[in-house]
Design an enzyme around this catalytic site. Sequence first.
Site, PDB file in Angstrom:
ATOM      1  N   ASP A   1       0.881  -1.068  -0.112  1.00 22.49           N
ATOM      2  CA  ASP A   1      -0.041   0.118  -0.122  1.00 22.49           C
ATOM      3  C   ASP A   1       0.800   1.345   0.167  1.00 22.49           C
ATOM      4  O   ASP A   1       2.019   1.394   0.450  1.00 22.49           O
ATOM      5  CB  ASP A   1      -1.128  -0.116   0.992  1.00 22.49           C
ATOM      6  CG  ASP A   1      -0.300  -0.030   2.387  1.00 22.49           C
ATOM      7  OD1 ASP A   1       0.769  -0.798   2.575  1.00 22.49           O
ATOM      8  OD2 ASP A   1      -0.707   0.299   3.448  1.00 22.49           O
TER       9      ASP A   1
ATOM     10  N   ARG B   1      17.519  -7.662  14.731  1.00 17.63           N
ATOM     11  CA  ARG B   1      17.762  -7.620  15.984  1.00 17.63           C
ATOM     12  C   ARG B   1      16.818  -8.895  16.476  1.00 17.63           C
ATOM     13  O   ARG B   1      15.622  -9.152  16.046  1.00 17.63           O
ATOM     14  CB  ARG B   1      16.973  -6.462  16.624  1.00 17.63           C
ATOM     15  CG  ARG B   1      16.772  -6.239  18.255  1.00 17.63           C
ATOM     16  CD  ARG B   1      16.675  -4.825  18.640  1.00 17.63           C
ATOM     17  NE  ARG B   1      16.448  -4.849  20.065  1.00 17.63           N
ATOM     18  CZ  ARG B   1      17.752  -4.699  20.847  1.00 17.63           C
ATOM     19  NH1 ARG B   1      18.650  -4.494  20.190  1.00 17.63           N
ATOM     20  NH2 ARG B   1      17.671  -4.763  21.964  1.00 17.63           N
TER      21      ARG B   1
ATOM     22  N   GLU C   1      -0.717  -2.247   5.259  1.00 14.28           N
ATOM     23  CA  GLU C   1      -0.039  -2.025   6.530  1.00 14.28           C
ATOM     24  C   GLU C   1      -0.009  -0.632   7.083  1.00 14.28           C
ATOM     25  O   GLU C   1       0.078  -0.767   8.393  1.00 14.28           O
ATOM     26  CB  GLU C   1       1.619  -2.287   6.085  1.00 14.28           C
ATOM     27  CG  GLU C   1       2.480  -2.608   7.280  1.00 14.28           C
ATOM     28  CD  GLU C   1       2.941  -1.227   7.779  1.00 14.28           C
ATOM     29  OE1 GLU C   1       3.409  -1.363   8.842  1.00 14.28           O
ATOM     30  OE2 GLU C   1       3.364  -0.288   6.915  1.00 14.28           O
ATOM     31  N   GLU C   2      -0.251   0.268   6.437  1.00 14.16           N
ATOM     32  CA  GLU C   2       0.075   1.772   7.016  1.00 14.16           C
ATOM     33  C   GLU C   2      -1.376   2.175   7.802  1.00 14.16           C
ATOM     34  O   GLU C   2      -1.029   3.181   8.615  1.00 14.16           O
ATOM     35  CB  GLU C   2       0.021   2.943   5.526  1.00 14.16           C
ATOM     36  CG  GLU C   2       1.447   2.579   4.573  1.00 14.16           C
ATOM     37  CD  GLU C   2       2.766   2.928   5.505  1.00 14.16           C
ATOM     38  OE1 GLU C   2       2.397   3.430   6.657  1.00 14.16           O
ATOM     39  OE2 GLU C   2       3.778   2.885   4.899  1.00 14.16           O
TER      40      GLU C   2
ATOM     41  N   HIS D   1       7.721   8.524   4.745  1.00 11.31           N
ATOM     42  CA  HIS D   1       6.633   9.123   4.666  1.00 11.31           C
ATOM     43  C   HIS D   1       6.949  10.629   4.725  1.00 11.31           C
ATOM     44  O   HIS D   1       6.100  11.492   5.009  1.00 11.31           O
ATOM     45  CB  HIS D   1       6.086   9.120   6.055  1.00 11.31           C
ATOM     46  CG  HIS D   1       5.349   7.760   6.393  1.00 11.31           C
ATOM     47  ND1 HIS D   1       4.307   7.479   7.120  1.00 11.31           N
ATOM     48  CD2 HIS D   1       5.693   6.535   6.179  1.00 11.31           C
ATOM     49  CE1 HIS D   1       4.177   6.027   7.395  1.00 11.31           C
ATOM     50  NE2 HIS D   1       5.116   5.624   6.701  1.00 11.31           N
TER      51      HIS D   1
END
Length: 393
Positions: free
Chosen positions: A80, A177, A138-139, A364
């Site tokens: 997206d 991580r 996802e956003e 963004h």
Amino acid sequence: MLNQLLQKLDEKKERMIEIRRYLHQHPELSFKEEKTAQYIADFYKDKDVNIRTNVGGYGVVVTIKGGLPGKTVALRADFDGLPIMEEADVPFKSKNPGVMHACGHDGHTAYLMILAEALFEMKDQLKGNVVILHQPAEETPPGGAMAMIEDGCLEGVDNVFGIHLMSLADTGEVYYRAGEMQAGRSYFKVKIQGKGGHGSMPHTSNDSIVAASHFVVAAQTIVSRRINPFDMATVTIGSFDGKGSFNIIKDSVELEGDVRTMSSDIRATVEKEFKRILAGLAQEFDITYDLIYSHDYPVLVNDNDMTGLVVKGIKKAQIPEIKAVIETPPASGSEDFAYYLQKIPGSFFYVGAKPANGHVYPHHHPKFEINEDSLIIAAKAMAAVVAEYFGQE
């Protein structure tokens, strides 16, 4: 097997970039990615794979069945865009005004499509199955991952991996991580209801702006005075809707914002203190309030063993484009890949994508761009993970 797979990816590098640029020109917002989903599905339609469309919305799930028995691994990429007017000076600029791929999801999708094609071409050699998760939304909470999971995208899957391209990280570096890697997120909206009136007679009113202003200041003490300095939390008030007339005392004010935490315990503490401050505000200023306080994306927690597999596989592959594999500190951003990791063990890692031209902007941002060399790096890194997962060098 791995060398053959990497060679195939090199041969397909230019098409990977072409796909990324096409997607970049045709971004769609979360939950509205109909044409993008169709484009992805069309890519697979002539291949001997199992394709499911409209999974949890516009999700596309592709299953590549290996020729040899083994486990099933899932690889995920989101697709997206964002409600941003693009300002990046590129020849493949967005053709959809006010919508832009400003987070690299076009790159995620392009690398995974080509990697999936290469894996399909070698499926007879695979010691297991590969499930490709092309995820929408996802956003925007609640995100696309949860709906895809509810629609069965992880059925029969043993482990899951994902990559995010990072514009501020050096191209050629991979970051990992184990354990808590990205923050969980909460959303709040508060309407503070006072009593409006004329500015010349404040004693006959209850000023909602004054009460709301006190709350803005008090809310900052949640992190500074209620959270251990060695723990991570943020409280952000991103909207203060108090516009009115210069000589009128506002009847009501609305505030919106979000909270980020790195554990469920701290998430609960912030919510408790947030509500306690509001309750005190109501007593102090004789106001009432309506509160929406909801939790969306959880903390993203990478599995220790799967993260170790990522590091081992990438280092062992000795991919020439990868200069370093680095352990990264936790990130305060949130990511709905966390939902997959709540269901099955896996790992989410980063691939550096800093542009070579020196024009570096964060995710963004309207001038966001990635180094397209990061696409082949992401594809090869994930190929190395798949090879290590199946025990095939």
